[in-house]
Motif scaffolding. Structure first.
Motif, PDB file in Angstrom:
ATOM      1  N   GLY A  27       0.786  -1.222   0.000  1.00 59.09           N
ATOM      2  CA  GLY A  27       0.000   0.000   0.000  1.00 59.09           C
ATOM      3  C   GLY A  27       0.824   1.282   0.000  1.00 59.09           C
ATOM      4  N   ARG A  28       2.143   1.168  -0.056  1.00 57.61           N
ATOM      5  CA  ARG A  28       3.007   2.346   0.031  1.00 57.61           C
ATOM      6  C   ARG A  28       3.798   2.622  -1.241  1.00 57.61           C
ATOM      7  NH1 ARG A  28       6.357   0.878   5.105  1.00 57.61           N
ATOM      8  NH2 ARG A  28       7.593   2.612   4.352  1.00 57.61           N
ATOM      9  N   ILE A  29       3.625   1.765  -2.279  1.00 55.33           N
ATOM     10  CA  ILE A  29       4.371   1.972  -3.518  1.00 55.33           C
ATOM     11  C   ILE A  29       3.401   2.090  -4.693  1.00 55.33           C
ATOM     12  CG2 ILE A  29       6.486   0.870  -2.729  1.00 55.33           C
ATOM     13  CD1 ILE A  29       5.658  -1.651  -4.284  1.00 55.33           C
ATOM     14  N   LEU A  45       4.966 -12.903 -10.271  1.00 53.08           N
ATOM     15  CA  LEU A  45       5.382 -11.657  -9.635  1.00 53.08           C
ATOM     16  C   LEU A  45       4.230 -10.661  -9.590  1.00 53.08           C
ATOM     17  CD1 LEU A  45       7.611  -9.878  -8.420  1.00 53.08           C
ATOM     18  CD2 LEU A  45       8.203  -9.198 -10.758  1.00 53.08           C
ATOM     19  N   ALA A  46       3.523 -10.504 -10.685  1.00 55.52           N
ATOM     20  CA  ALA A  46       2.405  -9.558 -10.747  1.00 55.52           C
ATOM     21  C   ALA A  46       1.301  -9.909  -9.756  1.00 55.52           C
ATOM     22  CB  ALA A  46       1.853  -9.503 -12.169  1.00 55.52           C
ATOM     23  N   GLU A  47       1.109 -11.201  -9.494  1.00 50.85           N
ATOM     24  CA  GLU A  47       0.092 -11.632  -8.535  1.00 50.85           C
ATOM     25  C   GLU A  47       0.484 -11.326  -7.087  1.00 50.85           C
ATOM     26  OE1 GLU A  47      -0.419 -15.770  -9.361  1.00 50.85           O
ATOM     27  OE2 GLU A  47      -1.404 -15.387 -11.289  1.00 50.85           O
ATOM     28  N   MET A  48       1.763 -11.078  -6.845  1.00 47.95           N
ATOM     29  CA  MET A  48       2.247 -10.858  -5.487  1.00 47.95           C
ATOM     30  C   MET A  48       2.080  -9.415  -5.013  1.00 47.95           C
ATOM     31  SD  MET A  48       5.711 -13.180  -5.764  1.00 47.95           S
ATOM     32  CE  MET A  48       6.318 -12.840  -4.134  1.00 47.95           C
ATOM     33  N   VAL A  49       1.865  -8.476  -5.928  1.00 49.42           N
ATOM     34  CA  VAL A  49       1.773  -7.065  -5.564  1.00 49.42           C
ATOM     35  C   VAL A  49       0.515  -6.438  -6.156  1.00 49.42           C
ATOM     36  CG1 VAL A  49       4.255  -6.714  -5.276  1.00 49.42           C
ATOM     37  CG2 VAL A  49       3.238  -6.404  -7.526  1.00 49.42           C
ATOM     38  N   PRO A  52       1.428  -1.667 -10.580  1.00 44.39           N
ATOM     39  CA  PRO A  52       2.047  -2.029 -11.857  1.00 44.39           C
ATOM     40  C   PRO A  52       3.454  -2.608 -11.645  1.00 44.39           C
ATOM     41  CG  PRO A  52       1.106   0.172 -11.982  1.00 44.39           C
ATOM     42  CD  PRO A  52       1.044  -0.250 -10.542  1.00 44.39           C
ATOM     43  N   VAL A  53       3.825  -3.566 -12.513  1.00 42.21           N
ATOM     44  CA  VAL A  53       5.138  -4.207 -12.444  1.00 42.21           C
ATOM     45  C   VAL A  53       5.871  -3.943 -13.752  1.00 42.21           C
ATOM     46  CG1 VAL A  53       6.357  -6.415 -12.294  1.00 42.21           C
ATOM     47  CG2 VAL A  53       4.327  -6.017 -10.885  1.00 42.21           C
ATOM     48  N   VAL A  72      10.459   3.045 -18.306  1.00 45.15           N
ATOM     49  CA  VAL A  72       9.383   3.354 -17.369  1.00 45.15           C
ATOM     50  C   VAL A  72       9.283   4.864 -17.249  1.00 45.15           C
ATOM     51  CG1 VAL A  72       8.549   3.091 -15.010  1.00 45.15           C
ATOM     52  CG2 VAL A  72       9.822   1.234 -16.076  1.00 45.15           C
ATOM     53  N   SER A  73       8.083   5.397 -17.460  1.00 45.59           N
ATOM     54  CA  SER A  73       7.845   6.829 -17.262  1.00 45.59           C
ATOM     55  C   SER A  73       7.464   7.071 -15.819  1.00 45.59           C
ATOM     56  CB  SER A  73       6.728   7.319 -18.184  1.00 45.59           C
ATOM     57  OG  SER A  73       7.146   7.224 -19.522  1.00 45.59           O
ATOM     58  N   ILE A  74       8.236   7.923 -15.157  1.00 42.34           N
ATOM     59  CA  ILE A  74       7.986   8.275 -13.766  1.00 42.34           C
ATOM     60  C   ILE A  74       7.921   9.800 -13.722  1.00 42.34           C
ATOM     61  CG2 ILE A  74       8.824   8.152 -11.389  1.00 42.34           C
ATOM     62  CD1 ILE A  74      10.374   5.619 -12.208  1.00 42.34           C
ATOM     63  N   GLY A  75       6.708  10.323 -13.663  1.00 42.59           N
ATOM     64  CA  GLY A  75       6.546  11.770 -13.725  1.00 42.59           C
ATOM     65  C   GLY A  75       7.081  12.282 -15.048  1.00 42.59           C
ATOM     66  N   SER A  76       7.973  13.260 -14.987  1.00 42.26           N
ATOM     67  CA  SER A  76       8.549  13.823 -16.205  1.00 42.26           C
ATOM     68  C   SER A  76       9.852  13.128 -16.600  1.00 42.26           C
ATOM     69  CB  SER A  76       8.807  15.324 -16.007  1.00 42.26           C
ATOM     70  OG  SER A  76       9.731  15.523 -14.957  1.00 42.26           O
ATOM     71  N   HIS A  77      10.181  12.037 -15.931  1.00 39.62           N
ATOM     72  CA  HIS A  77      11.422  11.307 -16.192  1.00 39.62           C
ATOM     73  C   HIS A  77      11.140   9.962 -16.852  1.00 39.62           C
ATOM     74  CE1 HIS A  77      13.646  14.156 -13.735  1.00 39.62           C
ATOM     75  NE2 HIS A  77      12.668  14.075 -12.855  1.00 39.62           N
TER      76      HIS A  77
END
Length: 101
Positions: A27-29, A45-49, A52-53, A72-77
Motif C-alpha cells: 500500500g506504500r508503492i 510476480l504480478a500476482e504478489m503485488v 504495476p510491475v 518506465v515513465s515516472i513523472g517527467s522522467h
C-alpha cells in the motif's frame, strides 16, 4: 508527494524473501521495478503485488519470454530498466550511459 517505486533484482527465485519485502511496503508503492534474475514467471510476480510491475530479464531468466529491458515513465522522467549484464557494468559504465541517453 511524488510516486514511490520499489526497485529490486537478483532474487533468484526466492519467493519467501520477496513476500516479506512486499508485505513491508504494501500500500506504500506506486510500482515495482524488477531488474532481472527473477527466475520465476512474471505473472507470479504480478500476482504478489497490487501495483504495476515493470520488468527486465537478467542473465538467469532463460525460461520466460520477456523483454531484456524496458522504459518506465515516472513523472517527467524516463528510467531505463535493465539487468546490466548486456552492458559490461562490472568493468565500465560507458555502454549503459550511452544506452540510457
Amino acid at each position: 508527494m511524488g510516486e514511490k517505486y520499489l526497485v529490486i533484482s537478483d532474487n533468484h527465485g526466492n519467493i519467501h524473501n520477496m513476500k516479506r519485502v512486499f508485505q513491508k511496503f504494501e500500500g506504500r508503492i506506486n510500482g515495482l521495478i524488477h531488474c532481472g534474475d527473477l527466475e520465476f514467471g512474471p505473472d507470479t510476480l504480478a500476482e504478489m503485488v497490487d501495483c504495476p510491475v515493470y520488468l527486465a530479464t537478467g542473465n538467469c531468466d532463460h525460461f520466460f519470454d520477456q523483454e531484456p529491458e524496458t522504459l518506465v515513465s515516472i513523472g517527467s522522467h524516463t528510467a531505463l530498466v535493465t539487468h546490466g549484464h548486456r552492458y559490461d557494468i562490472g568493468w565500465t559504465n560507458e555502454l549503459i550511459l550511452y544506452r540510457a541517453q
